[in-house]
Design an enzyme around this catalytic site. Structure first.
Site, mmCIF file in Angstrom:
data_model
loop_
_atom_site.group_PDB
_atom_site.id
_atom_site.type_symbol
_atom_site.label_atom_id
_atom_site.label_comp_id
_atom_site.label_asym_id
_atom_site.label_seq_id
_atom_site.Cartn_x
_atom_site.Cartn_y
_atom_site.Cartn_z
ATOM 1 N N GLU A 1 -11.505 -1.452 -2.726
ATOM 2 C CA GLU A 1 -10.832 -0.761 -1.622
ATOM 3 C C GLU A 1 -9.663 0.054 -2.156
ATOM 4 O O GLU A 1 -9.475 0.188 -3.368
ATOM 5 C CB GLU A 1 -10.347 -1.766 -0.582
ATOM 6 C CG GLU A 1 -9.390 -2.820 -1.126
ATOM 7 C CD GLU A 1 -9.056 -3.907 -0.116
ATOM 8 O OE1 GLU A 1 -9.667 -3.951 0.973
ATOM 9 O OE2 GLU A 1 -8.172 -4.733 -0.419
ATOM 10 N N ASP B 1 0.815 -1.227 0.000
ATOM 11 C CA ASP B 1 0.000 0.000 0.000
ATOM 12 C C ASP B 1 0.845 1.270 0.000
ATOM 13 O O ASP B 1 0.674 2.145 0.851
ATOM 14 C CB ASP B 1 -0.940 0.020 1.214
ATOM 15 C CG ASP B 1 -1.728 -1.256 1.363
ATOM 16 O OD1 ASP B 1 -2.203 -1.771 0.337
ATOM 17 O OD2 ASP B 1 -1.874 -1.746 2.496
#
Length: 325
Positions: free
Chosen positions: A209, A40
């Protein structure tokens, strides 16, 4: 994201470049070196320095930095010893790991949002830390949780990402699975959410997401592009993560993919990165303006370690971003 296993061996920039089979005519991802293990990655440029804030296998908010965006050094984690209130949302986390930070600098103040949760749980919180003087000053102060969720909510309070609109207003997008991604306005002085929430992307079958919104002008119109990760991030060699995009003339949507399908419909989103032969399950994307995008992918030849990728964002004559690799 779950705990990340240590890197088993070094991954050279040469190996990364040679292993990629893009199947497209545009440039391959940048040649990178140094500390490339990441999950991420949130890429930010402050002055002449590139920064990445990340999920890591260690405690706190992981930090990398680079003078040129190519050679990366692992920095000191933010809140590396953890914060006591994190245990409310992830009591078993050892080390005190947090996920998917999203950071921004406004008027010489840096703000980083991050998620505290456990895999598959809705007992989650989005935390906020600020640094007077900006990222490089490193004066990080805990501002506690700004959004929380619990079992039964329609949303999950993870994957936060700040963004400004064309008028300079600050927003925060967030959310994962359940009803997907939401966006809310944020007070620029406190960096805390205010006002109503809008659901801007939903996929109850595959999940959606890791939102990232950026502005890009096409044919005289400013569009907001919603990038998101869909599928399973963390199912080993069966991981199905891939990066999709939709766009809107309003930061709060509605967003539509290239085929005109609403991002609120299952199966929507135009894919710009999917699995290759060596590197699979790309996701966790972020960008600097509308010029550079960072993401990670799992290395099939190195125990599925998550590896950093960066590439220029190329824009087609139709106003849509080209494939990342």
């Amino acid at each position: 994201m779950p705990h990340i296993s240590p890197l088993k061996r070094a991954v050279s920039a040469c190996a990364l470049a040679l292993a990629l089979v893009t199947g497209s005519a545009h440039a391959a991802p940048w040649s990178l070196s140094g500390s490339l293990l990441t999950h991420d990655p949130d890429i930010v440029k402050s002055g002449s320095t590139y920064w990445i804030f990340e999920t890591t296998g260690n405690a706190g908010i992981g930090v990398k930095y680079s003078g040129d965006g190519h050679a990366w050094t692992q920095g000191v984690a933010i809140f590396g010893s953890g914060l006591s209130w994190w245990k409310t949302y992830n009591p078993s986390s050892t080390p005190a790991q947090v996920w998917a930070p999203g950071c921004i600098e406004i008027s010489s103040t840096a703000a980083c949002y991050y998620a505290v949760s456990s895999f598959g749980s809705q007992k989650s919180a989005i935390g906020l830390t600020t640094s007077a003087g900006g990222i490089a000053a490193g004066k990080w102060v805990d501002n506690g949780a700004v959004i929380t969720s619990a079992s039964g909510n329609t949303y999950n309070a993870i994957d936060p990402q700040p963004v400004t609109d064309a008028s300079g207003n600050l927003y925060l997008s967030f959310g994962s699975f359940w009803n997907g991604i939401y966006i809310t306005k944020v007070d620029k002085s406190t960096f805390k959410p205010t006002g109503s929430w809008t659901n801007i992307a939903k996929d109850t079958s595959a999940g959606v997401e890791n939102s990232f919104i950026l502005k890009h002008t096409y044919s005289g119109t400013t569009y907001y592009y919603l990038f998101a990760s869909k599928g399973s991030c963390c199912n080993g060699s069966s991981s199905t993560y891939h990066i999709v995009v939709g766009r809107s003339t309003s930061i709060t949507g509605p967003y539509y993919d290239k085929n005109g399908t609403s991002m609120m419909n299952n199966g929507s989103g135009t894919t710009i990165a999917s699995s290759g032969s060596r590197f699979i399950a790309p996701g966790g994307e972020s960008a600097i303006s509308d010029t550079i995008m960072a993401w990670y992918a799992l290395d099939n030849q190195a125990s599925l370690n998550p590896i950093l990728f960066i590439n220029n964002l190329s824009w087609g004559s139709d106003g849509w971003p080209a494939a990342l690799w």
